[in-house]
Design an enzyme around this catalytic site. Structure first.
Site, mmCIF file in Angstrom:
data_model
loop_
_atom_site.group_PDB
_atom_site.id
_atom_site.type_symbol
_atom_site.label_atom_id
_atom_site.label_comp_id
_atom_site.label_asym_id
_atom_site.label_seq_id
_atom_site.Cartn_x
_atom_site.Cartn_y
_atom_site.Cartn_z
ATOM 1 N N LYS A 173 50.643 44.844 56.755
ATOM 2 C CA LYS A 173 50.276 43.431 56.868
ATOM 3 C C LYS A 173 50.111 42.856 55.472
ATOM 4 C CE LYS A 173 47.052 40.718 56.869
ATOM 5 N NZ LYS A 173 47.832 39.570 56.381
ATOM 6 N N VAL A 230 36.011 41.214 52.310
ATOM 7 C CA VAL A 230 36.931 41.636 53.379
ATOM 8 C C VAL A 230 37.032 43.165 53.384
ATOM 9 C CG1 VAL A 230 39.318 41.547 54.202
ATOM 10 C CG2 VAL A 230 38.233 39.474 53.338
ATOM 11 N N GLU A 248 40.867 49.179 47.284
ATOM 12 C CA GLU A 248 40.868 48.753 45.883
ATOM 13 C C GLU A 248 40.501 47.281 45.878
ATOM 14 O OE1 GLU A 248 40.765 50.523 43.292
ATOM 15 O OE2 GLU A 248 41.276 52.412 44.275
ATOM 16 N N CYS A 282 43.625 41.676 39.487
ATOM 17 C CA CYS A 282 42.344 42.371 39.623
ATOM 18 C C CYS A 282 41.954 42.998 38.283
ATOM 19 C CB CYS A 282 42.453 43.453 40.688
ATOM 20 S SG CYS A 282 43.820 44.567 40.378
ATOM 21 N N GLU A 381 33.687 37.517 40.144
ATOM 22 C CA GLU A 381 35.151 37.485 39.974
ATOM 23 C C GLU A 381 35.648 36.082 40.286
ATOM 24 O OE1 GLU A 381 37.853 39.350 42.884
ATOM 25 O OE2 GLU A 381 38.830 40.302 41.184
HETATM 26 P P1 NAD Z 1 41.746 39.096 50.631
HETATM 27 O O1 NAD Z 1 40.647 40.082 50.763
HETATM 28 O O2 NAD Z 1 41.487 37.692 51.040
HETATM 29 O O3 NAD Z 1 43.013 39.561 51.458
HETATM 30 C C1 NAD Z 1 43.610 40.821 51.279
HETATM 31 C C2 NAD Z 1 44.385 41.178 52.530
HETATM 32 O O4 NAD Z 1 43.443 41.346 53.602
HETATM 33 C C3 NAD Z 1 45.358 40.094 53.000
HETATM 34 O O5 NAD Z 1 46.501 40.686 53.534
HETATM 35 C C4 NAD Z 1 44.565 39.397 54.078
HETATM 36 O O6 NAD Z 1 45.385 38.745 55.028
HETATM 37 C C5 NAD Z 1 43.851 40.577 54.702
HETATM 38 N N1 NAD Z 1 42.671 40.222 55.490
HETATM 39 C C6 NAD Z 1 41.889 39.121 55.412
HETATM 40 N N2 NAD Z 1 40.917 39.175 56.341
HETATM 41 C C7 NAD Z 1 41.076 40.340 57.009
HETATM 42 C C8 NAD Z 1 40.381 40.977 58.064
HETATM 43 N N3 NAD Z 1 39.303 40.423 58.626
HETATM 44 N N4 NAD Z 1 40.829 42.185 58.485
HETATM 45 C C9 NAD Z 1 41.898 42.774 57.917
HETATM 46 N N5 NAD Z 1 42.593 42.206 56.921
HETATM 47 C C10 NAD Z 1 42.186 41.000 56.467
HETATM 48 O O7 NAD Z 1 42.241 39.182 49.103
HETATM 49 P P2 NAD Z 1 43.342 38.310 48.388
HETATM 50 O O8 NAD Z 1 42.792 36.931 48.155
HETATM 51 O O9 NAD Z 1 44.652 38.445 49.087
HETATM 52 O O10 NAD Z 1 43.495 39.069 46.996
HETATM 53 C C11 NAD Z 1 42.666 38.849 45.902
HETATM 54 C C12 NAD Z 1 41.632 39.945 45.784
HETATM 55 O O11 NAD Z 1 42.280 41.199 45.714
HETATM 56 C C13 NAD Z 1 40.811 39.856 44.511
HETATM 57 O O12 NAD Z 1 39.465 40.143 44.810
HETATM 58 C C14 NAD Z 1 41.404 40.949 43.641
HETATM 59 O O13 NAD Z 1 40.547 41.466 42.661
HETATM 60 C C15 NAD Z 1 41.753 41.974 44.645
HETATM 61 N N6 NAD Z 1 42.762 42.878 44.116
HETATM 62 C C16 NAD Z 1 42.394 44.161 43.795
HETATM 63 C C17 NAD Z 1 43.325 45.038 43.252
HETATM 64 C C18 NAD Z 1 42.969 46.450 42.916
HETATM 65 O O14 NAD Z 1 43.870 47.274 42.847
HETATM 66 N N7 NAD Z 1 41.717 46.765 42.723
HETATM 67 C C19 NAD Z 1 44.635 44.600 43.047
HETATM 68 C C20 NAD Z 1 44.973 43.285 43.387
HETATM 69 C C21 NAD Z 1 44.025 42.442 43.939
#
Ligand code: NAD
Length: 481
Positions: A173, A230, A248, A282, A381
C-alpha cells in the site's frame, strides 16, 4: 497500464470503489492521473491473493527469484527517465532527484537479486558426533508493505525487493498521493515475469485499507515507513494480532558545526541536508548546532548559499528546491513558521510561502534562529525546508543538544578533529552518523534505521534486511540407525 490507475491483485488490474485525483504539487490545477481508490474489501482480496501465491514462490529456487528482480532492474533502468519524470510530476522533488531516486531503486533491485546467491544459513558443530546440525533462513510468508510519499520508489524498492528475494509474497500500500510511481515500479516487476499474486498493489487511503493489512490473519509481517503517530498505532494493533512488525519513523536530525570545521563545506552540506527535496526526507537536517565562536560566520555563509538556490518548477533543470508535496504539507509547514515567530524565532532567510510561483505549494527555504529551548520548531519534525540554528558553547554541549530529542535517525558533524569525530560517532544516539557529510543520503548496501522514537529497532537495507524478511529454522539431522 490503464488511463485510470488501478490496484493490481492476483495478476489483474482491479477497480476500487471511487475515483480520486493525483495532483501536481507544482501546479495543483494539473491532474497527473485519475486513481481508482480501493477499500478494505479490496485489500482483503489482495491479502488472499498473496497467501495463495506464497507456496509456489517460496518453493522457487532463490536464484530464479533473483533473476526476476534482475530483469525488473534492467527494465526500470531503461525507463528511468520517464519514471523519474512522473515521480517529479506527482511528488515535486526536482527532476534530477526523481530520476536519481528511480536509478537508486534499480540498484536496490540488483543488490537483492545478488543476495539470492548468498549463503542462507549456517552449520554448527553438534554435541552428537553423528548429527548434522544446521540453521537456515526461510521466508516469513505474506508481508504487508506500507510506504510513505517522500521516497515513492526507493523506499518501496528497499522493502519489496528483499521481501521477494527471500521468498515472501507482498501486499503493498503506497501513500495515496504517489500512485503513478507505484504503478511504474510494480509494472517493471510484472514485465520481468513476476508470477501472479506475488506482488499485489492496493491503491487507497491508509485509514480505509490499513486495518485489514495489520489485522488480517493471512498477513505474517508488516513493514512500515511513515509518521510516528500512524506507525505506533499500527504497531500496537499488529502486535496484538501476532504479527512481526518493522517501523521506520520520523527524525529531528542534527548537524553539528564545530569551530575548526571547513565552514564552506559545512554550509554546503547543511544546505543540502536541510533543503533538497524541500526538506521532506526523514534524514533531513533540521537542527543546526553551531559552536558560538563561528556562529555569525557560518550563518552568513549558509544564508548566502541558500539565497543563490533556485526555488521553482521541479522539472526545470536549474531548480534546486521544488514545492512541498501537498496543500496539507504546506499548511503544516507554514503552521510551524507561524509558531516559530511566536516562539521568538528570528528568520535569517525565507520564512513564508513563495507567492511569485502561482498556486504551487512552494515554501522558501528558511533558516531561523533565537528559538526558545522548548520551541516546537526546534523539537518537532516539520518535514519541510526549515532549519533551526542553535548555538553551543562547546563540543560537549553540542553533543548534549544533538542528543536532546526523542528522535534518533541520523546526525552529522563537521570538524577537522579526528578525536572529536570518533567521540561524536560513539556518543550520538542515532542509527546513522555522517562525518563531514550531509545528514541525508544513504547507501543501500549498509544497514539503515533509527534509534529511540525513530524506529522499532530493526534495520532495513543491506544484509540487515534479511533479519526482518526471514525467520530461522534449525535442523537436527541424524542418519537412520
Ligand atoms: P504517514 O504516516 O502519513 O503515511 C505513511 C503510510 O501509512 C502511507 O502509505 C499512508 O497511507 C499509510 N497510513 C496512514 N494511515 C494509516 C493507517 N491508519 N493504517 C495503515 N496505514 C496508514 O507518513 P507520510 O506523511 O506518508 O510520510 C512522512 C513521514 O514518514 C515522516 O514522519 C517521515 O519522517 C517518515 N519517514 C521515515 C523514513 C525512515 O526511514 N525512517 C523514511 C521516509 C519517511
Amino acid at each position: 497500464m490503464s488511463a485510470t490507475l488501478q490496484s493490481y491483485i492476483g495478476g489483474e488490474w482491479r477497480n476500487g470503489v471511487r475515483t480520486g485525483q493525483d495532483i501536481s504539487p507544482a501546479n495543483p490545477g494539473e491532474v497527473v492521473a485519475e486513481v481508482s481508490m480501493g477499500d478494505a474489501a479490496l485489500a482483503a482480496t489482495a491479502v488472499e491473493a498473496a497467501r495463495a501465491a506464497f507456496p509456489a514462490w517460496r518453493a522457487m529456487a532463490a536464484p530464479a527469484r533473483g533473476e526476476i528482480l534482475r530483469k525488473a532492474a534492467e527494465l526500470l533502468d531503461q525507463r528511468a527517465e520517464a519514471v523519474g519524470r512522473d515521480l517529479t510530476r506527482e511528488e515535486g522533488k526536482t527532476l534530477a532527484e526523481g530520476i536519481g531516486e528511480t536509478r537508486r531503486a534499480v540498484q536496490i533491485l540488483r543488490y537483492f537479486a545478488g543476495q539470492t546467491l548468498e549463503p542462507d544459513g549456517e552449520t554448527y558443530p553438534s554435541n552428537s558426533p553423528i548429527t548434522f546440525l544446521y540453521a537456515r533462513r526461510e521466508p516469513i510468508g505474506v508481508v504487508a508493505a506500507i510506504t510513505p510519499w517522500n521516497f515513492p520508489i526507493a523506499i518501496p524498492a528497499w522493502k519489496i525487493a528483499p521481501a521477494l528475494a527471500y521468498g515472501n509474497t507482498v501486499v503493498w500500500k503506497p501513500a495515496e498521493i504517489v500512485p503513478l510511481t507505484a504503478v511504474h515500479f510494480l509494472q517493471a516487476l510484472v514485465d520481468a515475469g513476476l508470477p501472479k499474486g506475488v506482488l499485489n498493489l492496493v491503491l487507497g487511503k491508509g485509514s480505509e485499507v490499513g486495518k485489514v493489512l495489520t489485522t488480517h490473519e493471512a498477513v505474517d509481517a508488516i513493514t512500515f515507513t511513515g509518521s510516528n503517530p500512524v506507525g505506533r498505532a499500527l504497531q500496537a494493533e499488529a502486535i496484538q494480532h501476532g504479527k512481526k512488525v518493522q517501523l521506520e519513523l520520523g527524525g529531528k536530525n542534527p548537524a553539528v558545526v564545530l569551530a575548526d570545521a571547513n565552514l564552506d563545506h559545512a554550509a554546503e552540506h547543511v544546505a543540502r541536508g536541510a533543503f533538497l527535496s524541500a526538506g521532506q526526507k526523514c534524514t533531513a537536517t533540521s537542527r543546526v548546532i553551531v559552536e558560538q565562536s563561528v556562529l555569525r560566520d557560518f550563518q552568513d555563509r549558509l544564508v548566502a548559499l541558500i539565497e543563490g538556490w533556485k526555488l521553482g518548477d521541479p522539472l526545470d533543470a536549474a531548480t534546486r528546491v521544488g514545492p512541498v508535496v501537498s496543500q496539507d504539507q504546506m499548511e503544516t509547514v507554514t503552521g510551524y513558521l507561524d509558531a516559530g515567530a511566536k516562539e521568538g524565532g528570528r528568520v535569517l532567510t525565507g520564512g513564508t510561502r513563495a507567492t511569485n510561483l502561482g498556486d504551487g505549494y512552494y515554501i522558501q527555504p528558511t533558516v531561523i534562529t533565537d528559538l526558545r529551548k522548548d520551541s516546537r520548531v526546534a523539537r518537532e519534525e516539520i518535514f519541510g525546508p526549515v532549519a533551526a540554528i542553535i548555538p553551543a558553547q562547546s563540543f560537549d554541549e553540542a553533543v548534549k543538544l544533538a542528543n536532546d530529542t526523542p528522535f534518533g535517525l541520523t546526525s552529522s558533524l563537521f570538524t577537522t578533529d579526528l578525536s572529536r569525530a570518533l567521540t561524536f560517532a560513539n556518543d550520538i544516539h542515532t542509527g546513522v552518523v555522517k562525518i563531514n557529510q550531509e545528514s541525508a543520503g544513504l547507501e543501500y548496501q549498509v544497514p539503515f534505521g533509527g534509534m529511540k522514537e525513530s524506529s522499532s529497532g530493526s534495520r532495513e537495507q543491506g544484509k540487515a534486511a534479511r533479519e526482518f524478511f526471514t525467520q530461522w529454522k534449525t535442523v537436527y539431522l541424524d542418519p537412520s540407525p
